[in-house]
Write an enzyme that holds these catalytic residues in place. Structure first.
Site, PDB file in Angstrom:
ATOM      1  N   ASP A 105       0.838  -1.202   0.000  1.00 24.48           N
ATOM      2  CA  ASP A 105       0.000   0.000   0.000  1.00 24.48           C
ATOM      3  C   ASP A 105       0.872   1.251   0.000  1.00 24.48           C
ATOM      4  O   ASP A 105       2.043   1.209   0.365  1.00 24.48           O
ATOM      5  CB  ASP A 105      -0.888   0.035   1.255  1.00 24.48           C
TER       6      ASP A 105
HETATM    7  N1  URA Z   1      -1.152  -5.936   3.958  1.00 24.04           N
HETATM    8  C1  URA Z   1      -1.660  -4.686   3.954  1.00 24.04           C
HETATM    9  O1  URA Z   1      -2.697  -4.450   4.528  1.00 24.04           O
HETATM   10  N2  URA Z   1      -1.002  -3.734   3.285  1.00 24.04           N
HETATM   11  C2  URA Z   1       0.169  -3.945   2.629  1.00 24.04           C
HETATM   12  O2  URA Z   1       0.719  -3.024   2.058  1.00 24.04           O
HETATM   13  C3  URA Z   1       0.697  -5.239   2.660  1.00 24.04           C
HETATM   14  C4  URA Z   1       0.018  -6.217   3.323  1.00 24.04           C
END
Ligand code: URA
Length: 244
Positions: A105
């Site tokens: 993310d």
């Molecule tokens: N899980 C998440 O919620 N976000 C990420 O970026 C990676 C794994």
């Protein structure tokens, strides 16, 4: 067997056009014999005998990089509105077909692999292969306790029917933990946390399979995997090791 101009271009010695010129100029040799024909085909076994300007060439039949992704960048190679991780790829390695393996993310930091090996990418992302991904997280809300460790280890279903496979939770304290998951669902860690009454405030991926984020890599720094790291990664993904 692959054309020598293609192999050199893939290994970062320039565009196909530039590599053709390199060959034409007599700067490339195979076991001491100058190769000027760009269409000359060589096998993987011969890779280690290639020299450029008299120096042993670094030949990569596929490329895999680790990036220490900083927060604030989306995992994409181009986007009109957001900063992307593409800006961390050095010029020399652009247009080599590198794509991120999976996605972190925008606000997540840490280990992001980029590769031009589609099979490697598929193995790491596919839940079928159960490749470990470990995250360091800091949360707020309900503190973690030993019951969470048990629940996460068993896997669980949320009220909306989402199923999370067993995961390994290691507690540092009530609000800090390490979580290893074996699949890569969308926003997986945040959704696992949310459905158990907490919100993730900080998230960093620190490991994929046996490959740990290099602590010497500053946020935004990228480097090619060492041969050892690459071999180990291919081994844990049960992909044949390339004999160079
Ligand atoms: N899980 C998440 O919620 N976000 C990420 O970026 C990676 C794994």
């Amino acid at each position: 067997m692959e054309r020598i101009d293609k192999i050199l271009a893939k290994s970062g010695y320039g565009t196909r056009k530039e590599v053709k010129q390199l060959l034409k100029d007599g700067r490339v040799d195979l076991a001491g014999e100058v190769i000027t024909d760009a269409s000359f085909k060589i096998s993987e076994k011969m890779f280690k005998q290639i020299s450029v300007d008299g120096n042993k060439a670094e030949i990569h039949s596929s490329l895999t990089f680790m990036l220490n992704k900083p927060a604030g960048f989306i995992t994409a190679l181009s986007d009109k509105r957001h900063n992307t991780i593409a800006e961390f790829i050095p010029q020399k390695w652009r247009n080599k077909g590198l794509v991120p393996i999976g996605r972190l993310d925008k606000d997540t930091e840490g280990l992001l692999l980029l590769t031009n090996d589609g099979q490697l990418s598929h193995r790491i992302c596919s839940p079928k292969w159960e490749i470990e991904k470990e995250y360091h997280l800091i949360t707020q809300g309900r503190p973690f306790d030993q019951q969470d460790v048990i629940n996460f280890a068993q896997g669980f279903k949320t009220l909306d029917g989402t199923e999370f496979k067993p995961a390994k939770l290691k507690l540092v304290d009530g609000f800090e933990a390490y979580l290893t998951v074996y699949e890569g669902q969308y926003h997986q860690v945040k959704r696992m946390a949310k459905s158990t009454g907490r919100e993730v405030k900080y998230l960093k991926r620190i490991r994929i399979a046996d490959l740990e984020l290099d602590p010497a890599l500053e946020p935004g720094e990228i480097r090619i995997l060492t041969d050892d790291e690459r071999d180990k990664l291919y081994l844990s993904c049960q992909l044949a090791k390339l004999e160079l």
